[in-house]
Each structure stands twice: as structure tokens, then as C-alpha cells.
Design an enzyme around this catalytic site. Structure first.
Site, mmCIF file in Angstrom:
data_model
loop_
_atom_site.group_PDB
_atom_site.id
_atom_site.type_symbol
_atom_site.label_atom_id
_atom_site.label_comp_id
_atom_site.label_asym_id
_atom_site.label_seq_id
_atom_site.Cartn_x
_atom_site.Cartn_y
_atom_site.Cartn_z
ATOM 1 N N LYS A 143 0.819 -1.212 0.000
ATOM 2 C CA LYS A 143 0.000 0.000 0.000
ATOM 3 C C LYS A 143 0.857 1.268 0.000
ATOM 4 C CE LYS A 143 -3.971 -2.280 0.751
ATOM 5 N NZ LYS A 143 -3.608 -3.678 0.877
HETATM 6 C C1 LIG Z 1 -4.247 -4.840 0.481
HETATM 7 C C2 LIG Z 1 -3.463 -6.067 0.437
HETATM 8 C C3 LIG Z 1 -3.756 -7.084 -0.483
HETATM 9 C C4 LIG Z 1 -4.913 -7.006 -1.435
HETATM 10 O O1 LIG Z 1 -4.773 -5.995 -2.408
HETATM 11 P P1 LIG Z 1 -6.053 -5.464 -3.188
HETATM 12 O O2 LIG Z 1 -5.579 -4.296 -3.976
HETATM 13 O O3 LIG Z 1 -7.042 -5.068 -2.130
HETATM 14 O O4 LIG Z 1 -6.550 -6.581 -4.024
HETATM 15 C C5 LIG Z 1 -2.934 -8.202 -0.502
HETATM 16 N N1 LIG Z 1 -1.908 -8.320 0.365
HETATM 17 C C6 LIG Z 1 -1.609 -7.371 1.275
HETATM 18 C C7 LIG Z 1 -0.486 -7.603 2.218
HETATM 19 C C8 LIG Z 1 -2.364 -6.211 1.338
HETATM 20 O O5 LIG Z 1 -2.057 -5.269 2.233
#
Ligand SMILES: *Cc1c(COP(=O)(O)O)cnc(C)c1O
Length: 494
Positions: A110
Site C-alpha cells: 500500500k
Molecule cells: C491490500 C493487500 C492485499 C490485497 O490488495 P487489493 O488491492 O485489495 O486486491 C494483498 N496483500 C496485502 C499484504 C495487502 O495489504
């Protein structure tokens, strides 16, 4: 560039407006009117660093932003990553690679978007002449919350309030959020699951009464969730960047196809890959990996999305989602941008929890996507197998994707194209689960298990984790899901 709503009821004339508003007035998601074609720019991108690649990709959509300032914002955002690189490519074997996206400030992918979003929003507010203070509401399954808090802390003219499901996040994630510093931040724990948080936040966004109350106070809402195009667009970069790194490392030739496998929750990460493909990046298949909350696997197999099912709390909490918001953008493209149809389907989802695409749409879907899922047992075994075989330590989310990618390879008699598996979090965000997978032993204290994991694997504990132990807890508030609106009002002092 003009942005239109997936539900056809509104549009904005520039990217800055789409980013500042977050969500379209009709409840739909903003999508670019057209996809820029970067197929002729890939060869230029080979010699660029990550920040330059990012500003090339992002700038192709954000044409209203000053491109020199955008580049310096990218440089500053990605200087917060190890080696100034938003995406580190690691080779496991001749055909399998891991793309590590977690070397930023909060150790989850993120950060790739949320280190940059404050700039995109601040600058977007200036471009659109917005005078009001911005209030960001975030529903998080764990990682978005911390990354957004860290990105927006002490940002001028912006306040941020994060909601996470009580018991739905890992100990490390909870500790990261509850110790957050900054005088413009608030963190609230909600008795419910991620979908409850997300639904409540979305409802507040379109609540006319609260909007006019805010207007009186000189405040407007925006979103840092992946429904905001400003979250999505920085994520397109790493697909291009990984491709360039493969070419530069003589692993492929320019023009060769590459497959990507993505651990998926809200469908933001993998959608960015789909957008990269639409922009001319030679992607073969996009493999959508889920945990036991396998609503997406079923959707790709049957053409029916059905959220009426049991919700499982798993060891990969950031993927414990039954309503994948960004799928709306894919369904919109799949229907040849039929907004009326998309709106009807989203209404069915809201009212009945389910909708279907046509047989023809499903066929087209399967030319670009493959889907699979992995339960917790298989996830644990994958963490152990991958460590034994390659000496590579993966977190639980990455392990879900590795498992699904290997399964896809086996099903096809080996990978046809090089396979890049996206790694979305540091194993030290989920040390208990990872340590248990490797040893069979569960150490309940997060910091102790991190220490043991280090002794076992010699994989350095990130400094962010080491520091976390000393930080005082600042946020302990717990509300039930009907209390979310009140806690927003309280935060604003109204
Ligand atoms: C948010 C997240 C995901 C999923 O990503 P999306 O964009 O919501 O599909 C997978 N792994 C981790 C560690 C995340 O923080």
C-alpha cells in the site's frame, strides 16, 4: 483527461477532480475516458529509475499536473523505500520471480501508492481551486490504514480517520495503527469485519445530510481507499517497472509476454495490472489469487459474483474481503463500458448480494485472467516449501499467490511465460503465522515470534518493527458499526 463514472451518472473534466472527489456523485468509480498507450515508451523506461518510471506512467493520466513537480514528488515518495525502489524483483528460478512491493515505510505494498497520494491530493486541491479542509475516511483490512496514516500524518489542510475491524487485523498491524503519531489523525476499531467498515464509510460518503453539515464547517470528504483513482494509478507503475527490470536483466526480450500472479482482496492491485495491459504492456495472463474468501475465484469460474457466503478470518487478513470494490471497474470494461448495465449489476450486488455477467463476457474474461485460491493449510505449507526450496521467506499473502501461481504452472505443464508473483507484505507483519508455518510452533507474542523468525531465517527484522515496540499506544477507541458516523462527527468536533 476526462474521467467518467462506471455508473454513467457523472463525469469530471480532469484527473485532479477525480482524485479530490474520490468517488463519483452517483456512487460509481471514476475511470479514465481512454487508456494512454505507452507501448512505445517501454524502451525509454528501461534506463529510468523507479521514480522516473512512475512519473512517466502517472503523468500519462494526470496531464493537468505539472510534470516536473510530479517527478520530484515521485522522487521524494520513493526515496522512502529501500534503495529508492518501489518494486524489487527477486529471482526464485528460471521462470519464477517475486516482485517485492513492501520495502516502504509501513512494510506493505500500500505504501507504493500512499507515499504519493498526499501530494496528488494536495496538488489536486490546488488545481481545482478547492478551499475546504479535506477529511479522508479509510476503511482498512489492515495495511491501507497504517500506510494512509503514515502518508497523511501532519499533512497541511488534511485530516484522516481510519476504521479497522476489531480482531480482523494482525497484532503487528494493530500496533502499527494504534501507536500512530501526528496531530491530524484518528484511529477507530470497529466491532465487525472489513466489509462492514467499507460499507459504512461508503455510505457516509454519499450521505447528503452529513455532507451539508461538513460544508458548514468548511470540510469535504475524500478517500484513500483503492476506489480513488489516485491510489490506483501509482500501482500501474510496478508492472512496467518489473517488465523493464526483466529486460534489463536479460531474462526476457522487449516484446515478450510476462504473466503476473496477484494476491487479491479489493481487486485494486490486480486491476492496476489490467490497466497496464490496456496501456500496451505485454502481459499474458493475470492470475487472481484468493484465500478461503474465494468469491473472486468463483466469479471467474462461473460468471456469477455471490457475496452471500460465510466470511472466514484467515492468516492473510488483508485479503479477507467479500465485496471487492474495484471489480466494478473491470465489469465496466467487460461490458464494453455499458454504464447502465454496470449500475444495474452494482444495485443487484447491493440489494441481493449477487450479480452475473453474460456467457460471452465470461469467455472474454478468461482470455485475460485466471483465478485460484489457497486455504490456510496450503498457505502454511507453501511458506515452508518455498523456504526449503529457495531459502525465501514469504508472508502469508504472498504465500497464497505463490501457491496459486505454482498450481497454475502445474496445471499447464509448466509456465508458458515468465511468472512474476507480487509480494505484498513483509513476513514481519505476520510473524506468528510465518514462524508457525516454518516450525509448527505458535509463539503468541508478536515481537518474540519476530525475534525467533530472525534467528531461524537470518532475514533482517525491519527497523520499523523494532521501533514499534517502544511506541506508546495513542488510540484505543472501539465502536460498533452503527457508531462509525458518530465517531467521525466527534473527530471533527460537530
Ligand atoms: C491490500 C493487500 C492485499 C490485497 O490488495 P487489493 O488491492 O485489495 O486486491 C494483498 N496483500 C496485502 C499484504 C495487502 O495489504
Amino acid at each position: 483527461m476526462k474521467f467518467i463514472s462506471t455508473r454513467g451518472g457523472s463525469s469530471v473534466d480532469c484527473s485532479a477532480q477525480a482524485i479530490v472527489k474520490g468517488l463519483a456523485d452517483d456512487g460509481g468509480l471514476f475511470v479514465p475516458e481512454t487508456f494512454p498507450d505507452l507501448s512505445n515508451r517501454i524502451s525509454d523506461m528501461l534506463s529510468m529509475d523507479y521514480a522516473e518510471r512512475a512519473s512517466t506512467v502517472i503523468g500519462s493520466y494526470l496531464q493537468e499536473y505539472d510534470q516536473a513537480k510530479l517527478l520530484s514528488a515521485c522522487k521524494s515518495a520513493y526515496s522512502r523505500f529501500t534503495n529508492d525502489d518501489g518494486a524489487t524483483l527477486v529471482k526464485l528460478d528460471d521462470n519464477t520471480y517475486v516482485l517485492e512491493l513492501f520495502h516502504g515505510p509501513t512494510l506493505a505494498f500500500k505504501d507504493v501508492a500512499l507515499t504519493l497520494l498526499p501530494y496528488l491530493l494536495r496538488e489536486g486541491a490546488d488545481i481545482t481551486g478547492l478551499k475546504e479542509e479535506i477529511l479522508i475516511l479509510v476503511a482498512t483490512s489492515g495495511d491501507t490504514g497504517k500506510a494512509a496514516l503514515e502518508g497523511f500524518k501532519n499533512a497541511k489542510g488534511i485530516k484522516i480517520c481510519v476504521f479497522y475491524p476489531t480482531g480482523g487485523v494482525s497484532d503487528m498491524q494493530k500496533r502499527q495503527m494504534s501507536t500512530q503519531e501526528g496531530d491530524n489523525v484518528n484511529v477507530v476499531s470497529v466491532k465487525g469485519n472489513f466489509d462492514d467498515c467499507q460499507t459504512a464509510v461508503k455510505k457516509i460518503f454519499s450521505d447528503k445530510a452529513i455532507q451539508s453539515l461538513l460544508k458548514e464547517k468548511g470540510v469535504v470528504f475524500s478517500s484513500a481507499n483503492s476506489i480513488n483513482f489516485g491510489r490506483l494509478v501509482p500501482q500501474i507503475t510496478y508492472y512496467f517497472s518489473a517488465y523493464c527490470d526483466l529486460v534489463n536483466g536479460n531474462q526476457i526480450k522487449l516484446g515478450d509476454k510476462v504473466d503476473f500472479c496477484v494476491p487479491t482482496g479489493n481487486f485494486g492491485n490486480i486491476l492496476a495490472g489490467y490497466y497496464a495491459k490496456k496501456m500496451g504492456l505485454p502481459i499474458g495472463k493475470l492470475v487472481c489469487a484468493s484465500n478461503e474468501n474465494n468469491v473472486l475465484t468463483e466469479f471467474f469460474e462461473t460468471g456469477t459474483y455471490d457475496a452471500n457466503r460465510e466470511f472466514y478470518k484467515t492468516t492473510s487478513p488483508s485479503m479477507d474481503i467479500l465485496i471487492s470494490s474495484n471489480l466494478e471497474r473491470l465489469v465496466f470494461e467487460l461490458s464494453d463500458r455499458n454504464a447502465e448495465l454496470t449500475k444495474n449489476r452494482m444495485n443487484q450486488l447491493k440489494n441481493l448480494g449477487t450479480y452475473s455477467v453474460t456467457e460471452d463476457e465470461k469467455k472474454r474474461l478468461l482470455t485475460e485472467f485466471v483465478a485460484g485460491y489457497c486455504d490456510q493449510q496450503d498457505c502454511e505449507e507453501t511458506i515452508l516449501d518455498v523456504f526449503d526450496e529457495y531459502g525465501y521467506v514469504s508472508d502469508t499473502h504472498t504465500a497464497v499467490a505463490l501457491n496459486v501461481a505454482f498450481g497454475y504452472g502445474v496445471g499447464n505443464g509448466g509456465f508458458k511465460n515468465p511468472m512474476v508473483v507480487l509480494s505484498t507484505a513483509s513476513p514481519y507483519k505476520f510473524p506468528q503465522s510465518v514462524y508457525k508455518s516454518l516450525t509448527g510452533k505458535y509463539v503468541s507474542d508478536a515481537f518474540k515470534s519476530a525475534e525467533k523468525l530472525y534467528q531461524l531465517t537470518a532475514e533482517e527484522i525491519p527497523e520499523q518493527i523494532l521501533k514499534l515496540k517502544e511506541k506508546p499506544v495513542r488510540f484505543e477507541k472501539v465502536v460498533d458499526k452503527n457508531g462509525i458516523l458518530d465517531s467521525v462527527k466527534e473527530f471533527l468536533g460537530c
